[in-house]
Write an enzyme that holds these catalytic residues in place. Sequence first.
Site, PDB file in Angstrom:
ATOM      1  N   HIS A 156       4.040 -49.370 -19.717  1.00 59.90           N
ATOM      2  CA  HIS A 156       3.851 -49.927 -18.364  1.00 59.90           C
ATOM      3  C   HIS A 156       2.376 -49.886 -17.944  1.00 59.90           C
ATOM      4  O   HIS A 156       2.084 -49.749 -16.759  1.00 59.90           O
ATOM      5  CB  HIS A 156       4.671 -49.169 -17.316  1.00 59.90           C
ATOM      6  CG  HIS A 156       6.093 -48.927 -17.708  1.00 59.90           C
ATOM      7  ND1 HIS A 156       7.091 -49.844 -17.487  1.00 59.90           N
ATOM      8  CD2 HIS A 156       6.693 -47.882 -18.343  1.00 59.90           C
ATOM      9  CE1 HIS A 156       8.240 -49.360 -17.948  1.00 59.90           C
ATOM     10  NE2 HIS A 156       8.021 -48.179 -18.490  1.00 59.90           N
ATOM     11  N   SER A 277     -22.806 -64.178 -18.573  1.00 57.18           N
ATOM     12  CA  SER A 277     -22.485 -65.011 -17.413  1.00 57.18           C
ATOM     13  C   SER A 277     -23.739 -65.771 -17.015  1.00 57.18           C
ATOM     14  O   SER A 277     -24.852 -65.252 -17.112  1.00 57.18           O
ATOM     15  CB  SER A 277     -22.030 -64.109 -16.268  1.00 57.18           C
ATOM     16  OG  SER A 277     -22.261 -64.737 -15.026  1.00 57.18           O
ATOM     17  N   LYS A 283     -23.166 -59.059 -17.144  1.00 60.19           N
ATOM     18  CA  LYS A 283     -21.871 -59.311 -17.779  1.00 60.19           C
ATOM     19  C   LYS A 283     -21.982 -59.518 -19.288  1.00 60.19           C
ATOM     20  O   LYS A 283     -22.937 -60.090 -19.796  1.00 60.19           O
ATOM     21  CB  LYS A 283     -21.214 -60.568 -17.166  1.00 60.19           C
ATOM     22  CG  LYS A 283     -20.835 -60.425 -15.724  1.00 60.19           C
ATOM     23  CD  LYS A 283     -19.514 -59.705 -15.499  1.00 60.19           C
ATOM     24  CE  LYS A 283     -18.343 -60.470 -15.991  1.00 60.19           C
ATOM     25  NZ  LYS A 283     -17.854 -61.474 -15.055  1.00 60.19           N
ATOM     26  N   GLU A 290     -10.428 -63.635 -25.423  1.00 59.37           N
ATOM     27  CA  GLU A 290      -9.737 -64.449 -24.411  1.00 59.37           C
ATOM     28  C   GLU A 290      -9.306 -65.783 -25.007  1.00 59.37           C
ATOM     29  O   GLU A 290      -8.232 -66.310 -24.690  1.00 59.37           O
ATOM     30  CB  GLU A 290     -10.641 -64.652 -23.194  1.00 59.37           C
ATOM     31  CG  GLU A 290     -10.806 -63.364 -22.397  1.00 59.37           C
ATOM     32  CD  GLU A 290     -11.877 -63.436 -21.319  1.00 59.37           C
ATOM     33  OE1 GLU A 290     -11.913 -62.552 -20.467  1.00 59.37           O
ATOM     34  OE2 GLU A 290     -12.700 -64.383 -21.346  1.00 59.37           O
TER      35      GLU A 290
END
Length: 459
Positions: A156, A277, A283, A290
Amino acid sequence: MALWGGRFLGESDKFFKKFNSSLSFDYILAECDILASVAWSRSLVEACVLTESEQKRIESALLFLKQKILNNAKEILKSNSEDIHSWIEENLIKEVGDLGKKLHTGRSRNDQIATDLKLWCKNIIHVTLKNIINLQKVFVITASNNHNVIMPGYTHLQRAQPITFAYWCLSYLQMLKRDVSRLEDLLKRIDVSPLGSGALSGTAWNINRDKLALSMGFSSATNNSLDSVSDRDYVVELLSFASIGMMHLSRFSEDLIFFNSNEANFIELSDSITSGSSLMPQKKNPDALELIRGKCGRVYGSMISILVVLKSLPLSYNKDMQEDKEGLFDSMKTWNDCLSMASLILKNIQVNNQSCRKAAEKSYSNSTEIADYLVKKGIPFRKAHDISGKLVLRAIKEKKSLNDLDLSVFQKYSSVIEKDIYSNITLKACLEKRFSQGGVSPDQVLNEIQKEKNRLNII
Ligand code: ARG
């Protein structure tokens, strides 16, 4: 010129021609089509349709076309042939004249495409197997390099019980082993040749279909021609297996994206597979992971698409079936690209031993151990679970880990608790106790790593 002009008086509409054509995507079947056509031409000698010398002329022209294609496959796209079968036949006729018009005797594009596609699937399955094995090796090496890195295991998305980074790696290895076994199983079913099924009811010529099958690398020929030209089960299977394989890779990506987050900080991804970024200079985004996670969607899409195309489709061949290819080609490329990318990512990760360990320590992930300790002292598990839960609550209140609670506090909750509680609830103890088959104990994991190294020939 289409292969079927005779019955037609009118011209094809230009837009229909384009709409009907599959050449822009089935050109990648050219080599498979030539292999099957050479085999077919040899069978036609036995059926007394071609003489030996005619067959030789056809074969060398076909091989010449193959070379031409290997040099520049995209050249095919300049033609306006309906599909790859038409392109090859038209070009064969250009090479050897009317003799080329004999090659299609007794065969149909229906058994031809079924054969080509099976040959293509067999090839790509072998390529995919290599890529999966390659990724398996990277998992085993990464496990070996990080066998003593303790980290929290989650359920979880809550810290549950301590595991090791190696153990996490080996869980993905199991998934990849199942992916291999599924593909190997499919190879057995796919190994039956449809060539010689004709349009739907078999060929009218005296062809030894088993011999023909063997000459193309299949084990035998199919048993019912009506089924042979209708069958795309292997496409459905391959796309299902690709979907399962991509599902594994998407979970791998999700885990690593989380491990790499500022919140977890368990690993650092290499600069070589991350991007920055345009606005925020700090970043470092896990784009490669992804993308793997995202690409899973298009593979699922292709699987659903072929299932829907085939649903309720009457026997035998229908043009709907031309829609089997683009999704399949795209999915197999996607799966293989993602396997290679996953290897590249994993090879270059930096595992942050310190923060993995800290997270495991902070997580009360040893509370099961307190319950087990109490069970060993004669308390029934349900009651032991309750006591352990209360101790967790107390530790949270005191902003301490369980190991830091005083013995007197422990004893307030249960009089059977003694000093040895501390040695029972260390992370090391948590891991070592789980030495039964499949457990996280470091000995067990090292054993597993060694077995896998031997299997995969890693020295
Ligand atoms: N391009 C077709 C396909 O991919 C080849 C088979 C054509 N057969 C036919 N009867 N029109 O399915």
